[in-house]
Design an enzyme around this catalytic site. Structure first.
Site, PDB file in Angstrom:
ATOM      1  N   CYS A   1     -51.593 -10.837   8.886  1.00 46.91           N
ATOM      2  CA  CYS A   1     -52.216 -10.745  10.201  1.00 46.91           C
ATOM      3  C   CYS A   1     -52.572  -9.280  10.400  1.00 46.91           C
ATOM      4  CB  CYS A   1     -51.239 -11.195  11.291  1.00 46.91           C
ATOM      5  SG  CYS A   1     -51.803 -10.716  12.927  1.00 46.91           S
TER       6      CYS A   1
ATOM      7  N   LYS B   1     -22.195 -31.128 -17.994  1.00 40.30           N
ATOM      8  CA  LYS B   1     -22.808 -30.338 -16.919  1.00 40.30           C
ATOM      9  C   LYS B   1     -23.150 -31.224 -15.729  1.00 40.30           C
ATOM     10  CE  LYS B   1     -24.075 -26.174 -18.703  1.00 40.30           C
ATOM     11  NZ  LYS B   1     -25.052 -25.260 -18.316  1.00 40.30           N
TER      12      LYS B   1
ATOM     13  N   TYR C   1      -8.369 -19.407 -20.103  1.00 43.24           N
ATOM     14  CA  TYR C   1      -8.317 -20.782 -20.588  1.00 43.24           C
ATOM     15  C   TYR C   1      -8.194 -20.939 -22.093  1.00 43.24           C
ATOM     16  CZ  TYR C   1     -13.341 -19.722 -20.589  1.00 43.24           C
ATOM     17  OH  TYR C   1     -14.557 -19.124 -20.764  1.00 43.24           O
TER      18      TYR C   1
ATOM     19  N   GLU D   1     -10.948 -29.654 -18.152  1.00 42.56           N
ATOM     20  CA  GLU D   1     -10.821 -28.455 -17.305  1.00 42.56           C
ATOM     21  C   GLU D   1     -12.103 -28.257 -16.521  1.00 42.56           C
ATOM     22  OE1 GLU D   1     -10.079 -25.082 -19.802  1.00 42.56           O
ATOM     23  OE2 GLU D   1      -8.415 -26.108 -20.776  1.00 42.56           O
TER      24      GLU D   1
ATOM     25  N   CYS E   1     -53.447 -16.174  12.964  1.00 46.56           N
ATOM     26  CA  CYS E   1     -52.032 -15.853  13.158  1.00 46.56           C
ATOM     27  C   CYS E   1     -51.417 -16.789  14.206  1.00 46.56           C
ATOM     28  CB  CYS E   1     -51.890 -14.402  13.609  1.00 46.56           C
ATOM     29  SG  CYS E   1     -50.183 -13.963  13.982  1.00 46.56           S
TER      30      CYS E   1
ATOM     31  N   ASP F   1       0.819  -1.217   0.000  1.00 47.67           N
ATOM     32  CA  ASP F   1       0.000   0.000   0.000  1.00 47.67           C
ATOM     33  C   ASP F   1       0.848   1.261   0.000  1.00 47.67           C
ATOM     34  OD1 ASP F   1      -2.289  -1.371  -0.109  1.00 47.67           O
ATOM     35  OD2 ASP F   1      -2.759  -1.249   2.041  1.00 47.67           O
TER      36      ASP F   1
ATOM     37  N   ASP G   1     -18.193 -21.103 -13.372  1.00 45.48           N
ATOM     38  CA  ASP G   1     -19.527 -20.529 -13.530  1.00 45.48           C
ATOM     39  C   ASP G   1     -19.440 -19.012 -13.375  1.00 45.48           C
ATOM     40  OD1 ASP G   1     -22.166 -20.390 -13.952  1.00 45.48           O
ATOM     41  OD2 ASP G   1     -22.778 -21.201 -12.011  1.00 45.48           O
TER      42      ASP G   1
ATOM     43  N   CYS H   1     -49.883  -7.985  17.869  1.00 40.89           N
ATOM     44  CA  CYS H   1     -49.198  -9.193  17.431  1.00 40.89           C
ATOM     45  C   CYS H   1     -47.692  -9.053  17.714  1.00 40.89           C
ATOM     46  CB  CYS H   1     -49.478  -9.385  15.943  1.00 40.89           C
ATOM     47  SG  CYS H   1     -48.667 -10.823  15.254  1.00 40.89           S
TER      48      CYS H   1
ATOM     49  N   CYS I   1     -50.455 -14.464  17.405  1.00 41.11           N
ATOM     50  CA  CYS I   1     -51.400 -13.727  18.250  1.00 41.11           C
ATOM     51  C   CYS I   1     -52.829 -14.246  18.129  1.00 41.11           C
ATOM     52  CB  CYS I   1     -51.360 -12.236  17.901  1.00 41.11           C
ATOM     53  SG  CYS I   1     -52.141 -11.877  16.335  1.00 41.11           S
TER      54      CYS I   1
ATOM     55  N   LYS J   1     -15.312 -26.194 -15.497  1.00 39.07           N
ATOM     56  CA  LYS J   1     -16.151 -25.210 -16.198  1.00 39.07           C
ATOM     57  C   LYS J   1     -16.576 -24.158 -15.175  1.00 39.07           C
ATOM     58  CE  LYS J   1     -19.991 -24.943 -19.467  1.00 39.07           C
ATOM     59  NZ  LYS J   1     -20.539 -23.704 -18.971  1.00 39.07           N
TER      60      LYS J   1
END
Ligand code: IVH
Length: 718
Positions: free
Chosen positions: A456, A345, A258, A135, A438, A38, A139, A462, A441, A137
């Site tokens: 609710c 896949k 690649y 290799e 609910c 840095d 994503d 509640c 409550c 694959k």
């Protein structure tokens, strides 16, 4: 320092920094500490600032970003960026191998058919006329990098395969992509392709930060899930399209390369070229492997199908390429894909387990979300215990019943999904009955016409709704009492020390000290931890509450959690009425005279002030001494006419400000908010997840597209 000295120093520092970068990112052998790195970078930055005309387009300082791309230029690919044919089984791979052999006039061999191949699984792995490279694959998103005289000249996305977007400025922030190549005999011009991706850990961290921000804005969990990036690939793709490269630098991406395209290719085969690319300074996967026959390929696939969960990034399959370049050339391409490569896949991982119970969560707004509680099962490297069921329709659609054996899948998304039921194991003869009341409550639930969710209606009685409201009140954008967390609020509510936000102001040292309550009551894992409030936290809590008494009226108004009153509406109302008493007496007619306040908001505010408990809350807040009226000088802050005559459309999600905040910043500085993009618009202020249509329209009309930080620059600089 003279200019010549500066030039020399800049060159020396750049070289040193790029060597350290290479050691760190490509060799994984750092040669200096982060701090030292840095310091060198800062030194270079300072020199470049002093001698701006000496700045190199590929200086290591470009890594931190800052360059803005208003509109990504479209670039034609020299070689089309094709995709690959997909296979899902050994049989299909056997067919691929047979096609390759036929194309090359090489005799079929024992491993042509998958069945036979399995028989000879442990046979010696001799080359049988054609050699493959397997290799991973990755994503992510494919990228094409062009290097001229050893320097990165251009980075272009795949686009439609024939032309893509020039994202060079953004790609320069990716540390593992060399801006200048290491020593080596690289050709003076070449293209290299690869995949840009985000590591899982980075994804989790950034997505969690985004979730925390949305939570603070008062969104409930279901809404938050909607807004989060679904997987690292989405996040990487959203990142690469940011207009400010400084924003890209904040979301670290990575890349594996690649494939090399060189006009006079000096290499004999693919694996050789990968090795060379690595020597020149590119990050190439260490997992590429030469496979002599189908058996080797199957072994590679089986190994990575399991092992992939231990990688720090996601892969969705394996790519199989013919190694020899002459053979590749002989095989050529179909209209869409190479004949010499194919992908295999992986199947989305699924597991079967028992749906033990369907429970229901109640959000701050009262919305009900059903949750599938599963018998814990291992899936894609994690243990899955729950799956979201979204709403009653989803349960009905699947005809899910408690006790069913279900299939769960984790298809690249965070929350697993129930995809089906094993009906042969069903023992429960009764369709699931959705709750009518609910669970927290007991109030009868309502479901408005056309809405998928049940609610609710017992807003004030509640518990999760009450606790949710208090949590909203203490949020950063409201009263900002950060010494109190959600769990403490829940604990205080359970101990009956608070029943609404105003009760926070009657908490005292004696009431809080030593108070014990359980954490994580929602998570029923039998390991509920206890927490007891000690001296330090009690002091912090009380100090935080005390400090909140100075928070301006408009934020208090927002914090009250009145339906439909977001930050901007709260500001408008505060400004228009000046204090809470005038507002509480205002009629609907009077309120709708205020800019941006429509019938629905006005009615909601009107009703809020007519509820019995509101008077009590306001009385308590007043006694506590919180700000219930606007201070004279508040009205004057952050105002200017810097944006006079300029119109803005705001679109997408922003990191720093809410959309409402941005709107008021525009207005307070003389600008105008407009709803849609037209020729006369000046700026499109674009955040994440903006609709592509909008962006296209704006760029077609040549309208300046600016990021959140561009906007800040406009407002706060000079
Ligand atoms: S080679 C002409 N190798 O998969 C051959 N592609 O489905 C070009 N991908 O568009 C592709 N990992 O974005 C190759 N090791 C790898 C890959 C890979 C991921 C992506 C790539 C391509 C897509 C095809």
């Amino acid at each position: 320092m003279t200019e010549t000295e500066a030039k020399e120093k800049i060159q020396k520092l750049s070289k040193e920094l790029s060597q350290h970068n290479y050691n760190y990112y490509i060799l994984s052998r750092p040669s200096i500490s982060d701090y030292e790195f840095d310091m060198l970078l800062k030194e270079l930055e300072a020199l470049e600032k002093q001698f701006p005309h000496l700045v190199d387009a590929n200086s290591p300082t470009q890594r931190v970003g800052g360059g803005i791309t208003k509109k990504f230029n479209t670039v034609q690919h020299r070689y089309p960026m094709l995709s690959l044919g997909n296979t899902y089984s050994r049989e299909e791979l056997g067919e691929f191998d047979a096609r390759v052999r036929k194309g090359l006039g090489i005799a079929a061999n024992v491993s042509e058919a998958a069945g036979q191949a399995q028989l000879s699984f442990d046979a010696p792995t001799e080359s049988e006329g054609v050699e493959y490279v397997c290799e991973l694959k990755f994503d992510g998103l494919s990228i094409s990098l062009t290097y001229e005289n050893g320097e990165l000249a251009r980075a272009v996305t795949r686009g439609d395969g024939t032309q893509g977007d020039d994202v060079t400025t953004n790609v320069k922030t990716i540390r593992s992509i060399p801006l200048k190549l290491q020593k080596g005999n690289w050709p003076s011009i070449f293209e290299i392709r690869g995949e840009i991706f985000m590591h899982r850990k980075t994804f989790d961290k950034l997505n969690n930060e985004l979730a925390a921000e949305l939570r603070e804005k008062g969104l409930d969990e279901e809404e938050i899930l909607e807004k989060l990036y679904k997987n690292p690939r989405n996040f990487a793709s959203g990142t690469l399209k940011q207009q400010n490269s400084a924003d890209v630098a904040k979301r670290p991406l990575d890349a594996f390369l690649y494939f090399l395209y060189i006009d006079d290719n000096p290499f004999e085969n693919h694996i050789q070229s990968l090795k060379a690319a690595n020597d020149w300074g590119f990050q190439v996967s260490a997992h590429a492997q030469v496979c002599k026959n189908l058996n080797d390929i199957y072994k590679f696939i089986d190994y990575w199908d399991k092992e992939r969960h231990n990688l720090s990034y996601e892969i969705d399959g394996i790519v199989i390429k013919v190694n020899d370049y002459h053979q590749q050339e002989e095989l050529g391409f179909t209209a869409k894909v190479p004949r010499w490569a194919i992908s295999y896949k992986f199947k989305a991982e699924s597991a079967s387990t028992v749906l033990e119970k369907i429970t229901y969560q109640v959000g701050r707004t009262g919305s009900i979300t059903p949750v599938a509680n599963l018998k814990p099962v291992k899936l894609a490297g994690t243990t899955v215990k729950r799956a979201s069921l979204h709403n009653a329709n989803e349960i009905e659609r699947l005809d899910l019943r408690e006790g069913d054996t279900v299939y769960v899948e984790k298809g690249g998304e965070i929350i697993p999904k129930i995809t089906g039921i094993d009906l042969s194991k069903r023992t429960n003869n009764h369709a699931h009955i959705y709750i009518t009341h609910c669970p927290k409550c007991g109030a009868e639930l309502v479901r408005k016409d056309g809405e998928a969710n049940h609610y609710c209606p017992n807003e004030n009685g509640c518990p999760p709704q009450i606790v949710g409201k208090i949590i909203h009140f203490i949020g950063r954008k409201a009263m900002d009492i950060d010494s109190l967390g959600g769990e403490t609020v829940e604990g205080l509510y359970k101990k009956r020390l608070i029943e609404n936000a105003a009760d926070l102001y009657s908490l005292t040292y004696d009431k809080l000290i030593g108070l014990e309550f359980e954490l994580n009551s929602e998570v029923d894992d039998g390991k509920n931890k206890k927490r007891s409030l000690q001296e330090k936290s009690v002091q912090n809590i009380l100090e935080g509450i005390e400090k909140s008494k100075q928070i301006p009226f408009e934020r208090l108004l927002f914090g009250l959690g009145i339906r439909m009153v977001g930050e901007t509406v709260a500001k408008k109302l505060a400004k228009a009425f000046g204090d809470i008493y005038k507002l509480s007496e205002a009629t609907v007619e009077k309120m709708i005279l205020v800019d941006e306040i429509g019938d629905k908001i006005a009615e909601s505010v009107y009703h809020y002030f007519r509820e019995g408990r509101t008077k009590i809350i306001i009385e308590k807040l007043s006694q506590a001494g919180v700000q219930l009226c606007i201070k004279e000088d508040e009205n004057q802050t952050a105002q200017s006419n810097k944006l006079e005559g300029k119109s803005f459309v705001i679109s997408g999600v922003f990191a720093k400000y809410s959309r409402d905040e941005l709107k008021s910043m525009i207005e307070n500085n003389g600008g105008r908010n407009v709803g849609s993009i037209s020729k006369s618009l000046n700026y499109l202020l674009a955040g994440d997840k903006m609709g592509p249509e909008k962006l296209k329209k704006a760029t077609d009309l040549n309208i300046a597209v600016i990021s959140e930080s561009d906007f800040e620059h406009m407002l706060f600089q000079n």
